[in-house]
Design a protein around this motif. Sequence first.
Motif, PDB file in Angstrom:
ATOM      1  N   VAL A   1       0.835  -1.208   0.000  1.00 51.45           N
ATOM      2  CA  VAL A   1       0.000   0.000   0.000  1.00 51.45           C
ATOM      3  C   VAL A   1       0.870   1.258   0.000  1.00 51.45           C
ATOM      4  O   VAL A   1       0.609   2.211  -0.731  1.00 51.45           O
ATOM      5  CB  VAL A   1      -0.939   0.001   1.214  1.00 51.45           C
ATOM      6  CG1 VAL A   1      -1.659   1.343   1.341  1.00 51.45           C
ATOM      7  CG2 VAL A   1      -1.955  -1.132   1.099  1.00 51.45           C
ATOM      8  N   ILE A   2       1.921   1.249   0.820  1.00 55.08           N
ATOM      9  CA  ILE A   2       2.813   2.411   0.913  1.00 55.08           C
ATOM     10  C   ILE A   2       3.515   2.653  -0.422  1.00 55.08           C
ATOM     11  O   ILE A   2       3.621   3.795  -0.888  1.00 55.08           O
ATOM     12  CB  ILE A   2       3.846   2.193   2.035  1.00 55.08           C
ATOM     13  CG1 ILE A   2       3.151   2.251   3.399  1.00 55.08           C
ATOM     14  CG2 ILE A   2       4.958   3.237   1.972  1.00 55.08           C
ATOM     15  CD1 ILE A   2       4.035   1.813   4.543  1.00 55.08           C
ATOM     16  N   ARG A   3       3.986   1.574  -1.035  1.00 56.08           N
ATOM     17  CA  ARG A   3       4.674   1.720  -2.331  1.00 56.08           C
ATOM     18  C   ARG A   3       3.724   2.263  -3.389  1.00 56.08           C
ATOM     19  O   ARG A   3       4.085   3.134  -4.189  1.00 56.08           O
ATOM     20  CB  ARG A   3       5.242   0.372  -2.758  1.00 56.08           C
ATOM     21  CG  ARG A   3       6.016   0.424  -4.069  1.00 56.08           C
ATOM     22  CD  ARG A   3       6.696  -0.903  -4.338  1.00 56.08           C
ATOM     23  NE  ARG A   3       7.697  -1.201  -3.314  1.00 56.08           N
ATOM     24  CZ  ARG A   3       8.397  -2.323  -3.289  1.00 56.08           C
ATOM     25  NH1 ARG A   3       8.197  -3.259  -4.204  1.00 56.08           N
ATOM     26  NH2 ARG A   3       9.285  -2.512  -2.340  1.00 56.08           N
ATOM     27  N   HIS A   4       2.490   1.762  -3.377  1.00 57.17           N
ATOM     28  CA  HIS A   4       1.490   2.238  -4.334  1.00 57.17           C
ATOM     29  C   HIS A   4       1.178   3.715  -4.093  1.00 57.17           C
ATOM     30  O   HIS A   4       1.093   4.504  -5.048  1.00 57.17           O
ATOM     31  CB  HIS A   4       0.221   1.405  -4.207  1.00 57.17           C
ATOM     32  CG  HIS A   4      -0.897   1.876  -5.097  1.00 57.17           C
ATOM     33  ND1 HIS A   4      -0.888   1.690  -6.462  1.00 57.17           N
ATOM     34  CD2 HIS A   4      -2.049   2.567  -4.812  1.00 57.17           C
ATOM     35  CE1 HIS A   4      -1.979   2.214  -6.989  1.00 57.17           C
ATOM     36  NE2 HIS A   4      -2.693   2.755  -6.010  1.00 57.17           N
TER      37      HIS A   4
ATOM     38  N   ALA B   1       7.639  13.479   3.582  1.00 58.89           N
ATOM     39  CA  ALA B   1       7.131  13.576   4.955  1.00 58.89           C
ATOM     40  C   ALA B   1       5.822  12.801   5.092  1.00 58.89           C
ATOM     41  O   ALA B   1       5.594  12.104   6.097  1.00 58.89           O
ATOM     42  CB  ALA B   1       6.919  15.040   5.331  1.00 58.89           C
ATOM     43  N   THR B   2       4.969  12.897   4.079  1.00 57.22           N
ATOM     44  CA  THR B   2       3.707  12.148   4.094  1.00 57.22           C
ATOM     45  C   THR B   2       3.962  10.647   4.114  1.00 57.22           C
ATOM     46  O   THR B   2       3.303   9.905   4.857  1.00 57.22           O
ATOM     47  CB  THR B   2       2.864  12.509   2.855  1.00 57.22           C
ATOM     48  OG1 THR B   2       2.556  13.910   2.875  1.00 57.22           O
ATOM     49  CG2 THR B   2       1.569  11.708   2.822  1.00 57.22           C
ATOM     50  N   MET B   3       4.946  10.206   3.321  1.00 58.81           N
ATOM     51  CA  MET B   3       5.250   8.778   3.265  1.00 58.81           C
ATOM     52  C   MET B   3       5.847   8.287   4.577  1.00 58.81           C
ATOM     53  O   MET B   3       5.554   7.172   5.021  1.00 58.81           O
ATOM     54  CB  MET B   3       6.211   8.492   2.103  1.00 58.81           C
ATOM     55  CG  MET B   3       5.613   8.766   0.730  1.00 58.81           C
ATOM     56  SD  MET B   3       3.967   8.051   0.520  1.00 58.81           S
ATOM     57  CE  MET B   3       4.260   6.347   0.926  1.00 58.81           C
ATOM     58  N   ARG B   4       6.676   9.101   5.234  1.00 61.92           N
ATOM     59  CA  ARG B   4       7.240   8.694   6.522  1.00 61.92           C
ATOM     60  C   ARG B   4       6.133   8.543   7.571  1.00 61.92           C
ATOM     61  O   ARG B   4       6.123   7.575   8.345  1.00 61.92           O
ATOM     62  CB  ARG B   4       8.274   9.721   6.988  1.00 61.92           C
ATOM     63  CG  ARG B   4       9.606   9.630   6.265  1.00 61.92           C
ATOM     64  CD  ARG B   4      10.675  10.427   6.984  1.00 61.92           C
ATOM     65  NE  ARG B   4      10.374  11.848   6.993  1.00 61.92           N
ATOM     66  CZ  ARG B   4      10.760  12.703   6.046  1.00 61.92           C
ATOM     67  NH1 ARG B   4      11.465  12.255   5.025  1.00 61.92           N
ATOM     68  NH2 ARG B   4      10.476  13.982   6.133  1.00 61.92           N
ATOM     69  N   THR B   5       5.194   9.490   7.572  1.00 62.82           N
ATOM     70  CA  THR B   5       4.086   9.421   8.528  1.00 62.82           C
ATOM     71  C   THR B   5       3.222   8.187   8.265  1.00 62.82           C
ATOM     72  O   THR B   5       2.838   7.478   9.204  1.00 62.82           O
ATOM     73  CB  THR B   5       3.220  10.689   8.430  1.00 62.82           C
ATOM     74  OG1 THR B   5       4.031  11.833   8.697  1.00 62.82           O
ATOM     75  CG2 THR B   5       2.074  10.639   9.415  1.00 62.82           C
ATOM     76  N   SER B   6       2.926   7.928   6.999  1.00 66.02           N
ATOM     77  CA  SER B   6       2.099   6.762   6.651  1.00 66.02           C
ATOM     78  C   SER B   6       2.798   5.470   7.022  1.00 66.02           C
ATOM     79  O   SER B   6       2.176   4.541   7.554  1.00 66.02           O
ATOM     80  CB  SER B   6       1.784   6.782   5.149  1.00 66.02           C
ATOM     81  OG  SER B   6       1.031   7.918   4.791  1.00 66.02           O
ATOM     82  N   THR B   7       4.091   5.397   6.761  1.00 64.14           N
ATOM     83  CA  THR B   7       4.857   4.184   7.071  1.00 64.14           C
ATOM     84  C   THR B   7       4.857   3.893   8.563  1.00 64.14           C
ATOM     85  O   THR B   7       4.624   2.756   8.993  1.00 64.14           O
ATOM     86  CB  THR B   7       6.304   4.321   6.572  1.00 64.14           C
ATOM     87  OG1 THR B   7       6.294   4.550   5.157  1.00 64.14           O
ATOM     88  CG2 THR B   7       7.099   3.058   6.866  1.00 64.14           C
ATOM     89  N   LEU B   8       5.113   4.939   9.365  1.00 67.01           N
ATOM     90  CA  LEU B   8       5.135   4.753  10.817  1.00 67.01           C
ATOM     91  C   LEU B   8       3.760   4.367  11.351  1.00 67.01           C
ATOM     92  O   LEU B   8       3.639   3.490  12.219  1.00 67.01           O
ATOM     93  CB  LEU B   8       5.628   6.028  11.498  1.00 67.01           C
ATOM     94  CG  LEU B   8       7.116   6.371  11.293  1.00 67.01           C
ATOM     95  CD1 LEU B   8       7.436   7.730  11.902  1.00 67.01           C
ATOM     96  CD2 LEU B   8       7.998   5.286  11.917  1.00 67.01           C
TER      97      LEU B   8
END
Length: 208
Positions: free
Chosen positions: A29-32, A185-192
Amino acid sequence: MLPQTLKFKVGFYVAIALTLAMLLFALFVIRHQRNELLRAADHHVTHISEVIARGMRYAMLQNRPDYVFRAIQDLGRQGNISKVRLFSKEGRIIHSTYLPEIGQVVDRKADACILCHQSEKPLEHVPRAERTRIYAAPDGHRLLGSMEVIRNEHSCYTASCHAHTSAQTVLGVLDIVYSLDEIDATMRTSTLSIAFAGTGKGFALLGL
C-alpha cells in the motif's frame, strides 16, 4: 514464563504469520501510495512547464525579456518549487530564481542536461515520460526536475527581433525543480502509522 502448550504455540505462530502478512500488505500500500504521489507531482510539474514555456514563447515574440524574468520569479515563489531556470541552447543560464548563477554555463553532465546530452550529438526530441528526473540535492533532500524544450518554430525564426535561422531547431530549455519534502514527509508518517498499527495488532493477537 509463557505457557508452552500446543494451543499457545499455534496461536503464537498464527499471530506472527498474520502480523507479517499485514506488514507486507502495508508495504504494498505504501509503495502504491508513493508511486501515485510521485506520478501526480510529475504531471503537475510537467503541466506547469508546458504552460510557462508557451507564455515565454509569446513574450519572446514580443521581445519582452522582462516578462520572462517576472514569470520565472513568480513561479519560483510558489509552494514546493525549489528552482526555475531558463537555459540557452549552449547551456548558459539566461534566467533563474537563484540570481547569482545567471550567466553561468552548465556542464552537459549536470542533472538538468544529461537527458539530452547523453552522447556527443544532443537529442532533438525527448519523450514526455523521460523529461523528469528524481535526484538528491547535496543536503540530502530529494528533488523532482522537469525540463521543457523551447523549439524554434516558424513564428520564431521569421520574427524581426530574432537573429537565429530555421536551421537552429532548439532555442533553449526551461528547467523546473520541485521539492519532494512534502511527499517524503507524508510517506514517513504513513509508514510509521501502518507499522505501529500492524505491530499493535500482532501484540493483540498474542494477548500481550
